[in-house]
Design a protein around this motif. Sequence first.
Motif, mmCIF file in Angstrom:
data_model
loop_
_atom_site.group_PDB
_atom_site.id
_atom_site.type_symbol
_atom_site.label_atom_id
_atom_site.label_comp_id
_atom_site.label_asym_id
_atom_site.label_seq_id
_atom_site.Cartn_x
_atom_site.Cartn_y
_atom_site.Cartn_z
ATOM 1 N N TYR A 146 11.246 10.832 6.836
ATOM 2 C CA TYR A 146 11.760 9.650 7.514
ATOM 3 C C TYR A 146 13.079 9.200 6.910
ATOM 4 O O TYR A 146 13.336 9.386 5.727
ATOM 5 N N ALA A 147 13.876 8.552 7.734
ATOM 6 C CA ALA A 147 15.049 7.860 7.224
ATOM 7 C C ALA A 147 14.571 6.668 6.397
ATOM 8 O O ALA A 147 13.544 6.045 6.711
ATOM 9 N N ASP A 148 15.316 6.345 5.353
ATOM 10 C CA ASP A 148 14.919 5.226 4.483
ATOM 11 C C ASP A 148 14.770 3.928 5.266
ATOM 12 O O ASP A 148 13.913 3.099 4.946
ATOM 13 N N SER A 149 15.575 3.752 6.290
ATOM 14 C CA SER A 149 15.585 2.495 7.044
ATOM 15 C C SER A 149 14.297 2.253 7.841
ATOM 16 O O SER A 149 14.037 1.123 8.260
ATOM 17 N N VAL A 150 13.500 3.317 8.054
ATOM 18 C CA VAL A 150 12.283 3.155 8.865
ATOM 19 C C VAL A 150 11.006 3.481 8.097
ATOM 20 O O VAL A 150 9.911 3.322 8.635
ATOM 21 N N LYS A 151 11.132 3.915 6.862
ATOM 22 C CA LYS A 151 9.949 4.266 6.069
ATOM 23 C C LYS A 151 9.004 3.085 5.967
ATOM 24 O O LYS A 151 9.417 1.961 5.705
ATOM 25 N N GLY A 152 7.722 3.347 6.187
ATOM 26 C CA GLY A 152 6.712 2.302 6.112
ATOM 27 C C GLY A 152 6.539 1.530 7.406
ATOM 28 O O GLY A 152 5.584 0.763 7.545
ATOM 29 N N ARG A 153 7.445 1.721 8.360
ATOM 30 C CA ARG A 153 7.365 1.012 9.640
ATOM 31 C C ARG A 153 7.149 1.963 10.816
ATOM 32 O O ARG A 153 6.463 1.624 11.772
ATOM 33 N N PHE A 154 7.747 3.148 10.752
ATOM 34 C CA PHE A 154 7.657 4.120 11.832
ATOM 35 C C PHE A 154 6.768 5.281 11.406
ATOM 36 O O PHE A 154 6.740 5.670 10.233
ATOM 37 N N THR A 155 6.058 5.853 12.377
ATOM 38 C CA THR A 155 5.225 7.019 12.128
ATOM 39 C C THR A 155 5.459 8.044 13.229
ATOM 40 O O THR A 155 5.311 7.734 14.413
ATOM 41 N N ILE A 156 5.809 9.259 12.823
ATOM 42 C CA ILE A 156 5.982 10.347 13.767
ATOM 43 C C ILE A 156 4.706 11.184 13.783
ATOM 44 O O ILE A 156 4.074 11.397 12.748
ATOM 45 N N SER A 157 4.330 11.619 14.974
ATOM 46 C CA SER A 157 3.138 12.457 15.101
ATOM 47 C C SER A 157 3.282 13.323 16.343
ATOM 48 O O SER A 157 4.187 13.103 17.152
ATOM 49 N N LYS A 158 2.406 14.303 16.468
ATOM 50 C CA LYS A 158 2.424 15.110 17.682
ATOM 51 C C LYS A 158 1.016 15.536 18.058
ATOM 52 O O LYS A 158 0.157 15.688 17.189
ATOM 53 N N ASP A 159 0.816 15.693 19.339
ATOM 54 C CA ASP A 159 -0.442 16.178 19.885
ATOM 55 C C ASP A 159 -0.160 17.564 20.449
ATOM 56 O O ASP A 159 0.458 17.697 21.510
ATOM 57 N N ASN A 160 -0.595 18.580 19.731
ATOM 58 C CA ASN A 160 -0.282 19.949 20.151
ATOM 59 C C ASN A 160 -0.954 20.314 21.471
ATOM 60 O O ASN A 160 -0.399 21.076 22.265
ATOM 61 N N ASP A 161 -2.125 19.757 21.719
ATOM 62 C CA ASP A 161 -2.819 20.059 22.976
ATOM 63 C C ASP A 161 -2.066 19.491 24.175
ATOM 64 O O ASP A 161 -2.034 20.095 25.248
ATOM 65 N N LYS A 162 -1.456 18.317 23.984
ATOM 66 C CA LYS A 162 -0.706 17.682 25.068
ATOM 67 C C LYS A 162 0.774 18.073 25.046
ATOM 68 O O LYS A 162 1.531 17.662 25.916
ATOM 69 N N ASN A 163 1.162 18.841 24.018
ATOM 70 C CA ASN A 163 2.561 19.259 23.878
ATOM 71 C C ASN A 163 3.504 18.047 23.874
ATOM 72 O O ASN A 163 4.552 18.040 24.527
ATOM 73 N N THR A 164 3.088 17.017 23.156
ATOM 74 C CA THR A 164 3.790 15.736 23.171
ATOM 75 C C THR A 164 4.046 15.245 21.749
ATOM 76 O O THR A 164 3.187 15.341 20.880
ATOM 77 N N LEU A 165 5.238 14.702 21.559
ATOM 78 C CA LEU A 165 5.664 14.105 20.293
ATOM 79 C C LEU A 165 5.650 12.593 20.453
ATOM 80 O O LEU A 165 5.946 12.081 21.536
ATOM 81 N N TYR A 166 5.304 11.887 19.373
ATOM 82 C CA TYR A 166 5.250 10.430 19.416
ATOM 83 C C TYR A 166 6.065 9.812 18.282
ATOM 84 O O TYR A 166 6.287 10.434 17.254
ATOM 85 N N LEU A 167 6.462 8.576 18.499
ATOM 86 C CA LEU A 167 7.039 7.770 17.434
ATOM 87 C C LEU A 167 6.457 6.363 17.563
ATOM 88 O O LEU A 167 6.788 5.638 18.497
ATOM 89 N N GLN A 168 5.572 6.027 16.651
ATOM 90 C CA GLN A 168 5.010 4.679 16.602
ATOM 91 C C GLN A 168 5.945 3.815 15.776
ATOM 92 O O GLN A 168 6.201 4.115 14.608
#
Length: 127
Positions: free
Chosen positions: A59-81
């Motif tokens: 993560y970039a320092d500016s978003v650490k602790g606030r943003f979470t990246i994840s992916k669902d391989n079955d849905k072939n989808t990337l997320y950013l919470q």
Amino acid sequence: QMQLAEFGGGSVQAGESLRLSCAASGFRARNYCMGWFRQAPGKEREGVAAIDIDGSTRYADSVKGRFTISKDNDKNTLYLQMNSLKPEDTAMYYCASDQSFALCVVSGLRINDHIQWGQGTQVTVSS
């Protein structure tokens, strides 16, 4: 043909949350380094987060602790919470796939010539 399509942007108040989605087509996202970038008006595009094929993240320092990246391989989808959003998070957010894996290996979340981009989704955070 590789395509990325982002969804989930919008306008929120500071402190609120949003979840961005990126639907990949034409390739299996599980086999690529994937990431999120953002670009605010008058500023350069900057890396926000990346996730490797083994699930490791950076993560970039500016978003650490606030943003979470994840992916669902079955849905072939990337997320950013995105939680605890701030006005300075206001930007166009872009999904990226990197077949060179430099985004996931080289420090700094830098743009490189091998990155494929989505069309972007706008996030606006008001105070």
